[in-house]
Design a protein around this motif. Structure first.
Motif, PDB file in Angstrom:
ATOM      1  N   SER A 127      68.600 -38.285  36.608  1.00 21.53           N
ATOM      2  CA  SER A 127      67.579 -38.067  37.319  1.00 21.53           C
ATOM      3  C   SER A 127      68.102 -36.774  37.706  1.00 21.53           C
ATOM      4  CB  SER A 127      66.400 -37.412  38.017  1.00 21.53           C
ATOM      5  OG  SER A 127      65.788 -39.704  38.213  1.00 21.53           O
ATOM      6  N   VAL A 128      67.508 -35.342  37.061  1.00 25.03           N
ATOM      7  CA  VAL A 128      67.845 -34.651  38.207  1.00 25.03           C
ATOM      8  C   VAL A 128      67.410 -34.134  39.330  1.00 25.03           C
ATOM      9  CG1 VAL A 128      68.075 -31.956  37.594  1.00 25.03           C
ATOM     10  CG2 VAL A 128      68.820 -32.918  35.820  1.00 25.03           C
ATOM     11  N   ILE A 129      68.216 -34.203  40.192  1.00 24.87           N
ATOM     12  CA  ILE A 129      67.771 -33.863  41.861  1.00 24.87           C
ATOM     13  C   ILE A 129      68.212 -32.520  42.327  1.00 24.87           C
ATOM     14  CG2 ILE A 129      67.617 -34.960  44.202  1.00 24.87           C
ATOM     15  CD1 ILE A 129      66.025 -36.832  41.981  1.00 24.87           C
ATOM     16  N   LEU A 130      67.625 -31.507  42.393  1.00 25.91           N
ATOM     17  CA  LEU A 130      68.206 -30.432  43.288  1.00 25.91           C
ATOM     18  C   LEU A 130      68.077 -29.783  44.746  1.00 25.91           C
ATOM     19  CD1 LEU A 130      67.179 -27.780  40.016  1.00 25.91           C
ATOM     20  CD2 LEU A 130      69.334 -29.369  40.441  1.00 25.91           C
ATOM     21  N   GLU A 131      68.410 -28.653  45.088  1.00 23.14           N
ATOM     22  CA  GLU A 131      68.503 -28.559  46.496  1.00 23.14           C
ATOM     23  C   GLU A 131      67.331 -27.690  46.663  1.00 23.14           C
ATOM     24  OE1 GLU A 131      70.849 -28.215  50.459  1.00 23.14           O
ATOM     25  OE2 GLU A 131      71.558 -27.231  48.497  1.00 23.14           O
ATOM     26  N   ARG A 132      66.530 -27.398  47.170  1.00 22.36           N
ATOM     27  CA  ARG A 132      64.995 -26.401  47.370  1.00 22.36           C
ATOM     28  C   ARG A 132      65.372 -25.957  48.917  1.00 22.36           C
ATOM     29  NH1 ARG A 132      59.017 -26.395  46.298  1.00 22.36           N
ATOM     30  NH2 ARG A 132      58.458 -24.863  46.915  1.00 22.36           N
ATOM     31  N   GLN A 133      65.853 -24.255  49.292  1.00 23.23           N
ATOM     32  CA  GLN A 133      65.367 -23.810  50.291  1.00 23.23           C
ATOM     33  C   GLN A 133      64.829 -22.773  50.623  1.00 23.23           C
ATOM     34  OE1 GLN A 133      70.338 -23.237  51.095  1.00 23.23           O
ATOM     35  NE2 GLN A 133      70.204 -22.731  48.957  1.00 23.23           N
ATOM     36  N   ALA A 134      65.053 -22.802  52.102  1.00 29.43           N
ATOM     37  CA  ALA A 134      63.964 -21.033  51.849  1.00 29.43           C
ATOM     38  C   ALA A 134      65.474 -19.770  52.347  1.00 29.43           C
ATOM     39  CB  ALA A 134      63.909 -21.544  53.639  1.00 29.43           C
ATOM     40  N   GLY A 135      64.415 -18.932  51.460  1.00 26.47           N
ATOM     41  CA  GLY A 135      65.472 -17.858  50.991  1.00 26.47           C
ATOM     42  C   GLY A 135      64.945 -16.560  51.666  1.00 26.47           C
ATOM     43  N   ILE A 136      64.995 -15.986  51.516  1.00 24.75           N
ATOM     44  CA  ILE A 136      64.422 -14.572  51.631  1.00 24.75           C
ATOM     45  C   ILE A 136      65.721 -12.953  50.793  1.00 24.75           C
ATOM     46  CG2 ILE A 136      64.610 -12.542  53.309  1.00 24.75           C
ATOM     47  CD1 ILE A 136      62.919 -14.398  54.856  1.00 24.75           C
ATOM     48  N   ARG A 137      64.099 -12.534  50.543  1.00 25.74           N
ATOM     49  CA  ARG A 137      64.937 -11.658  49.485  1.00 25.74           C
ATOM     50  C   ARG A 137      65.499 -10.274  50.564  1.00 25.74           C
ATOM     51  NH1 ARG A 137      60.271 -13.376  46.212  1.00 25.74           N
ATOM     52  NH2 ARG A 137      60.585 -13.797  44.417  1.00 25.74           N
ATOM     53  N   LEU A 138      66.446  -9.520  50.414  1.00 20.14           N
ATOM     54  CA  LEU A 138      67.223  -8.396  50.855  1.00 20.14           C
ATOM     55  C   LEU A 138      67.840  -7.334  49.712  1.00 20.14           C
ATOM     56  CD1 LEU A 138      68.044  -7.429  53.512  1.00 20.14           C
ATOM     57  CD2 LEU A 138      70.136  -8.292  53.201  1.00 20.14           C
ATOM     58  N   GLU A 139      66.775  -6.369  50.131  1.00 24.61           N
ATOM     59  CA  GLU A 139      66.934  -4.884  49.475  1.00 24.61           C
ATOM     60  C   GLU A 139      68.232  -4.630  50.101  1.00 24.61           C
ATOM     61  OE1 GLU A 139      63.211  -2.900  48.771  1.00 24.61           O
ATOM     62  OE2 GLU A 139      62.679  -4.458  47.471  1.00 24.61           O
ATOM     63  N   ILE A 140      69.432  -4.014  49.299  1.00 20.01           N
ATOM     64  CA  ILE A 140      70.317  -3.874  49.701  1.00 20.01           C
ATOM     65  C   ILE A 140      70.868  -1.729  49.176  1.00 20.01           C
ATOM     66  CG2 ILE A 140      72.891  -3.346  50.097  1.00 20.01           C
ATOM     67  CD1 ILE A 140      72.387  -6.590  49.569  1.00 20.01           C
ATOM     68  N   SER A 141      71.032  -0.858  49.802  1.00 22.23           N
ATOM     69  CA  SER A 141      70.946   0.755  48.969  1.00 22.23           C
ATOM     70  C   SER A 141      71.778   0.876  49.804  1.00 22.23           C
ATOM     71  CB  SER A 141      69.666   1.623  49.322  1.00 22.23           C
ATOM     72  OG  SER A 141      68.660   0.708  48.625  1.00 22.23           O
ATOM     73  N   ALA A 142      73.384   1.335  49.059  1.00 18.96           N
ATOM     74  CA  ALA A 142      73.981   1.411  48.959  1.00 18.96           C
ATOM     75  C   ALA A 142      74.773   2.482  48.407  1.00 18.96           C
ATOM     76  CB  ALA A 142      75.534   0.777  49.460  1.00 18.96           C
TER      77      ALA A 142
END
Length: 222
Positions: A127-142
């Motif tokens: 089977s295809v077993i994936l890792e699911r992880q908690a994330g945060i969208r981070l906006e970067i202006s530079a």
């Protein structure tokens, strides 16, 4: 929930033979108890002529709902060992049916436990077993002058880009593992001498499959 866990993305089928008995493990991803029961029923119909169709499934980011069945095998020799494999491997939202075609030789309780456990492991390997992880969208202006440093830091920590735009300045939307957010923001601030503007966005969870980002905006509530 924990920061990361594994889940079944695509199911598969594996088979082993023990003393002429065939053990066929069929694995499927599930999102509800109803899906699990439907999958189990369909698999039993597919292998209607088998001696046993033993089952196990687990649902939720903390294994909130688990079920298993020996389907006529001696108590504790099939369903529970199957479920134990799923729990030990920390795989969530998955159901498995192990079908047994009896080969004429009794395996004994220990032999059955080993055979059903091994069959599940074989099915998971297919089977295809994936890792699911908690994330945060981070906006970067530079500024453009800091782009190289930002890209270097993102590459160093394997942080993917969700969106980008290049106008008078650089805008990037990064997907940062929740566990790395504070340290990554500090690295960006130090690396750009405080010139990069960082805006924390929505929390989400995600997995990576063949280089593609799979986003899940809402966590399991089970």
């Amino acid at each position: 929930m924990s920061e990361t866990y594994y889940f079944a993305y695509q199911g598969g089928t594996g088979e082993i033979v023990e003393k002429k008995s065939r053990f066929i493990a069929t694995v499927a991803p599930i999102a509800s108890e109803e899906e699990a029961l439907r999958f189990i029923e369909q698999t039993k119909k597919q292998y209607w002529d088998a001696r046993h169709n033993c089952t196990a499934f687990t649902l939720g980011s903390r294994h909130q709902l688990t079920r298993c069945s020996d389907d006529g095998e001696p108590a504790g020799t099939a369903g529970r060992p199957m479920l134990d494999v799923l729990l030990k491997e920390n795989i969530h939202n998955v159901a498995v049916v192990v079908t047994r075609y009896f080969g004429g030789t009794l395996l004994g309780t220990g032999g059955l436990v080993r055979a059903y456990s091994k069959a599940v492991q074989t099915g998971l390997a297919a089977s295809v077993i994936l890792e699911r992880q908690a994330g945060i969208r981070l906006e970067i202006s530079a500024d453009y002058g800091d782009l190289g440093k930002i890209q270097y830091l993102m590459g160093q920590q394997q942080i993917p880009t969700l969106n980008s735009s290049y106008t008078d300045s650089v805008y990037l939307e990064a997907l940062v593992p929740a566990s790395l957010l504070d340290s990554f923001c500090q690295d960006l601030t130090e690396g750009t001498a405080g010139k990069a503007v960082l805006t924390k966005g929505d929390a989400c969870s995600y997995a990576v499959y063949k280089g593609d980002i799979l986003l899940f905006d809402r966590e399991d509530t089970l």
